[in-house]
Design a protein around this motif. Structure first.
Motif, short mmCIF file in Angstrom:
data_model
loop_
_atom_site.label_atom_id
_atom_site.label_comp_id
_atom_site.label_asym_id
_atom_site.label_seq_id
_atom_site.Cartn_x
_atom_site.Cartn_y
_atom_site.Cartn_z
N ILE A 85 27.32 52.04 43.24
CA ILE A 85 28.21 51.40 44.20
C ILE A 85 28.13 49.89 44.11
CG2 ILE A 85 28.71 51.11 46.67
CD1 ILE A 85 27.72 53.96 47.09
N LEU A 86 26.92 49.36 43.93
CA LEU A 86 26.73 47.92 43.91
C LEU A 86 26.97 47.29 42.54
CD1 LEU A 86 23.47 47.80 46.06
CD2 LEU A 86 25.76 47.10 46.78
N SER A 87 27.20 48.11 41.54
CA SER A 87 27.39 47.58 40.19
C SER A 87 28.65 46.72 40.11
CB SER A 87 27.49 48.73 39.18
OG SER A 87 27.84 48.25 37.90
N THR A 88 28.60 45.69 39.28
CA THR A 88 29.77 44.84 39.08
C THR A 88 30.79 45.49 38.17
OG1 THR A 88 28.67 43.72 37.23
CG2 THR A 88 28.46 42.72 39.41
N ARG A 89 30.44 46.59 37.52
CA ARG A 89 31.36 47.30 36.64
C ARG A 89 31.66 48.67 37.22
NH1 ARG A 89 27.21 45.41 33.20
NH2 ARG A 89 27.79 43.54 32.05
N ARG A 90 32.88 49.12 37.07
CA ARG A 90 33.27 50.43 37.58
C ARG A 90 32.81 51.51 36.60
NH1 ARG A 90 37.20 46.96 38.20
NH2 ARG A 90 38.30 47.63 36.31
N ARG A 91 31.92 52.35 37.07
CA ARG A 91 31.40 53.46 36.26
C ARG A 91 31.87 54.76 36.89
NH1 ARG A 91 26.83 49.75 36.34
NH2 ARG A 91 26.32 49.08 34.20
N LEU A 92 33.06 55.18 36.54
CA LEU A 92 33.69 56.31 37.22
C LEU A 92 32.88 57.59 37.07
CD1 LEU A 92 36.10 54.38 37.50
CD2 LEU A 92 37.60 56.28 36.87
N LEU A 93 32.64 58.00 35.83
CA LEU A 93 31.98 59.28 35.60
C LEU A 93 30.54 59.27 36.08
CD1 LEU A 93 34.54 59.58 33.82
CD2 LEU A 93 33.16 60.87 32.22
N THR A 293 43.71 56.17 39.52
CA THR A 293 44.85 55.81 38.69
C THR A 293 45.72 54.77 39.36
OG1 THR A 293 44.88 58.03 37.71
CG2 THR A 293 46.86 56.71 37.45
N ALA A 294 45.91 54.91 40.66
CA ALA A 294 46.76 53.96 41.40
C ALA A 294 46.08 52.61 41.57
CB ALA A 294 47.12 54.54 42.76
N PHE A 295 44.75 52.57 41.58
CA PHE A 295 44.01 51.31 41.74
C PHE A 295 43.02 51.17 40.59
CE2 PHE A 295 45.20 52.93 45.90
CZ PHE A 295 45.87 51.85 46.47
N PRO A 296 43.51 50.99 39.37
CA PRO A 296 42.61 51.02 38.20
C PRO A 296 41.65 49.86 38.13
CG PRO A 296 44.81 50.32 37.57
CD PRO A 296 44.91 50.75 38.98
N SER A 297 42.02 48.72 38.69
CA SER A 297 41.17 47.53 38.59
C SER A 297 40.53 47.15 39.90
CB SER A 297 42.00 46.35 38.05
OG SER A 297 42.56 46.66 36.80
N SER A 298 40.65 47.99 40.89
CA SER A 298 40.15 47.66 42.22
C SER A 298 38.68 48.06 42.36
CB SER A 298 40.99 48.33 43.30
OG SER A 298 40.44 48.14 44.57
N ALA A 299 37.80 47.07 42.38
CA ALA A 299 36.40 47.36 42.62
C ALA A 299 36.18 47.88 44.03
CB ALA A 299 35.56 46.10 42.38
N ALA A 300 37.00 47.39 44.98
CA ALA A 300 36.85 47.84 46.36
C ALA A 300 37.18 49.32 46.49
CB ALA A 300 37.75 47.02 47.27
N MET A 301 38.24 49.79 45.79
CA MET A 301 38.60 51.20 45.85
C MET A 301 37.52 52.07 45.23
SD MET A 301 40.49 53.64 46.80
CE MET A 301 41.85 52.68 47.48
N ARG A 303 34.30 51.46 44.97
CA ARG A 303 33.13 51.52 45.84
C ARG A 303 33.42 52.29 47.12
NH1 ARG A 303 33.23 46.24 43.57
NH2 ARG A 303 31.53 46.05 42.06
N SER A 304 34.66 52.20 47.60
CA SER A 304 35.02 52.94 48.81
C SER A 304 35.01 54.43 48.56
CB SER A 304 36.41 52.49 49.29
OG SER A 304 36.42 51.13 49.65
N VAL A 305 35.50 54.86 47.40
CA VAL A 305 35.50 56.29 47.08
C VAL A 305 34.08 56.83 47.05
CG1 VAL A 305 35.98 57.97 45.25
CG2 VAL A 305 37.70 56.27 45.86
N LEU A 306 33.17 56.10 46.42
CA LEU A 306 31.79 56.58 46.34
C LEU A 306 31.10 56.56 47.70
CD1 LEU A 306 30.47 54.97 43.02
CD2 LEU A 306 31.52 57.21 43.37
N ALA A 307 31.33 55.48 48.46
CA ALA A 307 30.64 55.36 49.74
C ALA A 307 31.18 56.33 50.78
CB ALA A 307 30.75 53.92 50.25
#
Length: 504
Positions: A85-93, A293-301, A303-307
């Motif tokens: 969640i706190l990572s600066t990079r989005r790690r989806l999987l 897919t709708a928010f591909p570059s959103s770090a907030a989205m 982190r929100s999904v995970l949290a």
């Protein structure tokens, strides 16, 4: 040498360094301040507060080795989830993997250990539960090791001039074919089950309609699996591709035909992929893939999904099977504690792994037979008389259970087939593949990625959402829809070089 941003760097920069050449963080100073503010309460909440709150609940659970191992697993997975969640990079999987482990293999089994209840009985000795929890910990460590190895290996961009082709993108004509397939397959699915109204009744009614349709025969579910798979997967994939185009292309948003097709696909998905007529895990796949897919570059989205996913899974998910049954067969949940549903509903992964350990002790490992059954799921039992049952079904039958629709998490599948070495190697490969895919996804959604038609920018969110189903298992039940998705992706995929020339 020129970087992807057109700037000549003094030396190649690896992703493991302080900055990524393909995904520079947006507004790094503001996010750095925000991450520092979030880090302490998030880590304390996941690693300390929630486990301590569960441990303080009244119950009859034993405070033995299994209890302490489960506490260690909960804290370990909580710390790894907080890192994602706190990572600066989005790690989806990787993020979804650790969210599943924290919820289904960490918090829920820990609540069961404290309260002294499990959704499914454990038939073996207590030592098998200790073995199962220890193996889950080992598998998680192997996953981390695989991800670490992947992070140390730099990505290589395919060069079209070397004859390898370029980025995978959706061919416009083939994408239209996918849309036609989605409308045709979903339309046939709806008509076969008696019209749209049945999709807004209950899952029980859907199952009855599928049985009445005659697609399943001879004890084989292959026909019904194909009917449901082709009725739902192409429609979702087509929606994801068109959502990607609308989000990333101004020209697509100005094209009435694209917007109208997108609205039509939304309507189709509201019918065939709604939460009333589908399993909760599949609707979770639909929701997660659409958001990413709708928010591909959103770090907030991200982190929100995970949290929020943790809160939703612990509080809402046990109650989200309201539409599994009709009004006469509904089974309302009554509990005196918010953690009691975790001990009595749904989350049977750890105890089923312990039962699988007991089953293997009496029957021996299957040495790839269960995996072969999952890989050749499409072969009907009439043609393969010895086709293996679901791993969860086989263990449930051995336990003497009347209801054998039981989970078989990935740890169980690998352990049953290959033992500890196979499980460790399998999770190391999963961690390696997840980390590599996450890095390529970051490149695909960057400004210099392949653009609106990127296949990976659609496939990675879909895989991330479906990870919940794959990790929960059984694999035989979960194999159908990924295979159909792979066929659809193969249909639309083409490759192009940096100049936009398509290689095939």
């Amino acid at each position: 040498m020129t970087s992807v941003h057109g700037v000549t760097p003094p030396a190649p920069v690896r992703e493991s360094g302080p900055r990524s050449p393909v995904e520079p963080p947006a507004r790094p100073m503001s996010w750095a301040m925000l991450s520092r503010a979030m880090a302490v309460p998030l880590i304390l909440g996941l690693v300390c507060f929630l486990p301590a709150l569960i441990a303080a609940q009244p119950g009859t659970g034993l405070r033995d080795t299994a209890y302490w191992l489960q506490l260690v697993l909960t804290c370990y997975s909580g710390a790894r989830l907080a890192t994602m969640i706190l990572s600066t990079r989005r790690r989806l999987l990787q993020g979804v993997f650790w969210m599943f482990v924290y919820i289904a293999m960490g918090v829920a089994p820990f609540a069961q250990a404290v309260i002294g209840q499990t959704p499914t009985p454990m038939v073996g000795p207590r030592s098998d539960l200790v073995t199962a929890i220890a193996l889950v910990l080992v598998g998680c460590a192997a996953f981390d090791l695989g991800a670490l190895l992947a992070s140390r290996r730099p990505l290589r961009v395919r060069a079209a001039s070397r004859g390898y082709g370029g980025s995978a993108t959706a061919h416009p004509v083939r994408l239209r074919l996918l849309v036609l397939l989605a409308f045709a397959a979903s339309g046939y699915y709806v008509l076969k089950l008696g019209g749209p109204a049945v999709f807004f009744s209950s899952r029980q009614e859907i199952s009855a309609s599928v049985a009445d349709s005659g697609v399943a025969s001879g004890g084989s579910n292959v026909g019904s699996a194909f009917l449901k798979g082709f009725g739902t997967v192409p429609a979702l994939l087509a929606l994801l591709f068109f959502t990607r185009r609308l989000v990333t292309s101004r020209l697509a948003r100005r094209a009435p035909s694209t917007v109208l097709v997108w609205f039509a696909l939304v309507v189709v998905n509201l019918v065939v992929n709604n939460p009333i007529s589908n399993a909760r895990y599949w609707f979770l796949t639909v929701l997660v893939s659409l958001l990413f897919t709708a928010f591909p570059s959103s770090a907030a989205m991200y982190r929100s999904v995970l949290a929020t996913g943790v809160v939703g899974a612990l509080v809402l998910f046990p109650y989200a099977d309201r539409f599994r049954y009709d009004d006469n067969g509904s089974r309302p949940v009554q509990s005196s504690s918010v953690f009691e549903p975790l001990a009595t509903k749904d989350y049977d992964q750890t105890v089923m792994f312990a039962n699988a350990v007991s089953w293997v002790d009496t029957r021996g490992h299957t040495y790839g037979r269960q995996l072969a059954g999952s890989a050749f799921f499409f072969v009907p039992r009439a043609a393969w008389s010895g086709k293996p049952e679901d791993t969860g079904v086989r263990v449930g039958q051995w336990m003497g259970m009347n209801m054998t629709n039981l989970s078989a998490p990935m740890w169980t599948e690998l352990w049953v087939d290959f033992g500890a070495p196979g499980m460790i190697g399998g999770f190391a490969l999963l961690g390696y593949g997840a980390a590599r895919t996450d890095r390529r996804y970051a490149r695909a959604v960057s400004r210099d990625g392949p653009g609106p038609g990127s296949v990976l920018a659609v496939a990675a969110p879909l895989i991330a959402g479906y990870t919940f189903i794959l990790l929960r298992g059984p694999l035989l039940q979960a194999a159908g829809k990924p295979a159909i998705a792979a066929l659809c992706l193969a249909l639309v995929t083409s490759f192009r070089d940096r100049n936009g020339q398509r290689s095939r």
